[in-house]
Design an enzyme around this catalytic site. Sequence first.
Site, short mmCIF file in Angstrom:
data_model
loop_
_atom_site.label_atom_id
_atom_site.label_comp_id
_atom_site.label_asym_id
_atom_site.label_seq_id
_atom_site.Cartn_x
_atom_site.Cartn_y
_atom_site.Cartn_z
N GLU A 168 93.10 66.46 38.43
CA GLU A 168 92.28 65.52 39.21
C GLU A 168 90.87 65.66 38.65
OE1 GLU A 168 93.40 63.46 41.36
OE2 GLU A 168 95.39 64.25 41.75
N CYS B 150 83.79 63.01 43.60
CA CYS B 150 84.47 62.47 42.41
C CYS B 150 84.68 60.96 42.53
CB CYS B 150 85.78 63.19 42.19
SG CYS B 150 86.73 63.32 43.70
N GLU C 226 79.44 60.61 34.28
CA GLU C 226 79.44 61.06 35.68
C GLU C 226 78.21 61.96 35.90
OE1 GLU C 226 82.32 64.07 36.91
OE2 GLU C 226 82.81 62.81 38.62
N LYS D 129 91.88 79.76 42.30
CA LYS D 129 90.62 80.20 41.66
C LYS D 129 89.54 79.19 42.06
CE LYS D 129 87.95 79.96 38.51
NZ LYS D 129 86.53 79.67 38.74
P1 NAD Z 1 84.33 72.17 36.39
O1 NAD Z 1 85.31 71.43 35.56
O2 NAD Z 1 83.13 72.70 35.72
O3 NAD Z 1 85.04 73.42 37.08
C1 NAD Z 1 86.17 73.27 37.90
C2 NAD Z 1 86.90 74.59 37.99
O4 NAD Z 1 87.41 74.92 36.70
C3 NAD Z 1 86.03 75.77 38.41
O5 NAD Z 1 86.78 76.61 39.25
C4 NAD Z 1 85.75 76.46 37.09
O6 NAD Z 1 85.47 77.84 37.23
C5 NAD Z 1 87.07 76.25 36.37
N1 NAD Z 1 87.02 76.37 34.91
C6 NAD Z 1 85.99 76.06 34.10
N2 NAD Z 1 86.34 76.30 32.80
C7 NAD Z 1 87.63 76.75 32.83
C8 NAD Z 1 88.54 77.18 31.82
N3 NAD Z 1 88.21 77.15 30.54
N4 NAD Z 1 89.76 77.59 32.19
C9 NAD Z 1 90.11 77.60 33.50
N5 NAD Z 1 89.28 77.22 34.50
C10 NAD Z 1 88.05 76.81 34.17
O7 NAD Z 1 83.97 71.20 37.60
P2 NAD Z 1 82.92 71.44 38.76
O8 NAD Z 1 81.56 71.33 38.16
O9 NAD Z 1 83.27 72.67 39.53
O10 NAD Z 1 83.22 70.19 39.72
C11 NAD Z 1 82.75 68.92 39.48
C12 NAD Z 1 83.80 68.06 38.81
O11 NAD Z 1 84.99 68.04 39.57
C13 NAD Z 1 83.36 66.61 38.70
O12 NAD Z 1 83.68 66.14 37.42
C14 NAD Z 1 84.21 65.91 39.74
O13 NAD Z 1 84.43 64.54 39.51
C15 NAD Z 1 85.45 66.69 39.67
N6 NAD Z 1 86.24 66.50 40.90
C16 NAD Z 1 87.35 65.71 40.85
C17 NAD Z 1 88.09 65.49 42.01
C18 NAD Z 1 89.31 64.62 41.99
O14 NAD Z 1 90.07 64.71 42.93
N7 NAD Z 1 89.54 63.80 40.99
C19 NAD Z 1 87.71 66.09 43.21
C20 NAD Z 1 86.58 66.88 43.22
C21 NAD Z 1 85.85 67.09 42.05
#
Ligand code: NAD
Length: 506
Positions: free
Chosen positions: A266, A300, A399, A191
């Site tokens: 992650e 991240c 962040e 997804k």
């Molecule tokens: P997000 O948490 O808003 O969304 C991530 C994913 O989760 C999306 O596909 C979103 O549609 C889905 N999602 C949201 N709510 C959900 C729910 N209730 N149930 C299931 N899925 C759901 O994050 P973002 O804004 O897309 O990305 C940025 C974040 O990702 C930052 O915090 C960044 O640090 C983190 N990130 C971490 C890593 C790592 O490896 N640690 C790598 C890349 C990004």
Amino acid sequence: MSDTQHVSAARALRRLFPGEGPLRNWVDGGWSDRHGEELESIDPTTGRPLLTVTVADEGEVDRAAASASAASRAWWRGDGQDRGRILRAVADAIRSRGADLGLADTLDVGRPIRDTRTRDVERAARLFEFWAGVTDRIRGANIPVQPGFANVTQYEPYGVVGAIAPWNYPLTNAATKVAPALATGNGVVLKPAEESPVSALLLASVASDAGLPSGLLNVVNGPGETTGDHVVRHEGIEKIAFTGSTTVGRAIASAAGALLKSVSLELGGKSPTMVFADADIPRAASAVALSGFNNQGQTCTAGTRVYVEGPVLDEFLDALRAQVARLRVGDPLDPETHVGPLVSAAQHARVQDYLALGDRQSAQRVELAPIRAHPDTGYFVAPTVFVHLDPGNRIDREEIFGPVVSLHAFDDEEEALTAANDTAYGLSASVWTQSLPRAHRLSRDLRAGLVWVNAVHALHPGSPYGGYKQSGVGLEMGLEAIPQLMKVKSVWTATEPWASPWGPPE
Ligand code: NAD
């Protein structure tokens, strides 16, 4: 680059997919014919709609999970070497379709094309290559147990991995999740984020063309709260591999916990960089520019809190200015551009709020001066540094996910270490010093899953990756990730007739 060029690039991107209208989900080895709600992806350089995609409802997620489950059974029963050969073919196909995959991410999220078509494509291909080399090397053990029995362990896939990905590096995030899940015998329901639906769909069709068996990889698009939630709660999906924000990760862990599903997370970061007076200051400054401003700071592991030994603070800031002055902020379709727009209007507004907050804190705001070449539209933010923020301020704690770095002076190693560890996160840290003993001491004492010494952002598919504290649970990449994607079964076979009337010996 003009709006017209973006419109024609968007048309070229659309032509990579069959039919007209919204892009379909990729389910059970092909483009799904289910219609439904639609989701619009915006080109962040122009602020205009890029493409629409079909939202996967519960029934679509169900179909994806069923096909992944059936396909994984056949996949796992096959020869590991065949799995490896196919994953290698996927890696080759990613390279040969790199121009299309790179274009998708540049238009979808504004990441510069000089990165998407080169680094990202190569990294995605190498992830598949690394995991291709693992498929015939996963083995259990023969365990010496009490007489009368043989005991062996065997590794088995969960069956279906629900992979939920963020938007910041769409292709590599997808490959990071999909390649190890497939290599360990699982089927996948991926997804992607709402902001970045396109390259994952393209990856699925590219992998299929390369020979990946039908049904093993499914891509379902839609909002997290609906499509993502269906993935998390689906009873046929036993393992959730999530990358995204800490807030959403916590909600997913709690939903999955109630269902007793295995979850790896992650999550976000607020990573420190420590620069000592004995460091190579220009190199440290160039690392901070890369870490803080590459991908518009939407990384991240971005090193957003920088601690510099007092006597070299001014020298460091000058060196950082010089580094950033070489960066071109502009249209990400332009191959000369280093820094593009932020992903969305919402992310742009969020970053502006943090900039206003920094100003209110009476810190010194240094808007670094890169070469500008950006259009009038789009969600651009100049690389910015705040110096001497108040202790405990939100810019240092939260962040931001934008090109905003804070700079602090420190007097000694202990003070720097305490400040670096003073965070809820623990994803990465970078240390700049010529002192080997200090490098070892800090690598030991920093509470982070990755520590770089005189380096930053070095990654390899073979090296484990994961966060401490609120930055995550579990590991991705490296052989260490295998147990996260597989179960271990213990098989007992009686080798002698039972002597005891009570049954086998204990
Ligand atoms: P997000 O948490 O808003 O969304 C991530 C994913 O989760 C999306 O596909 C979103 O549609 C889905 N999602 C949201 N709510 C959900 C729910 N209730 N149930 C299931 N899925 C759901 O994050 P973002 O804004 O897309 O990305 C940025 C974040 O990702 C930052 O915090 C960044 O640090 C983190 N990130 C971490 C890593 C790592 O490896 N640690 C790598 C890349 C990004």
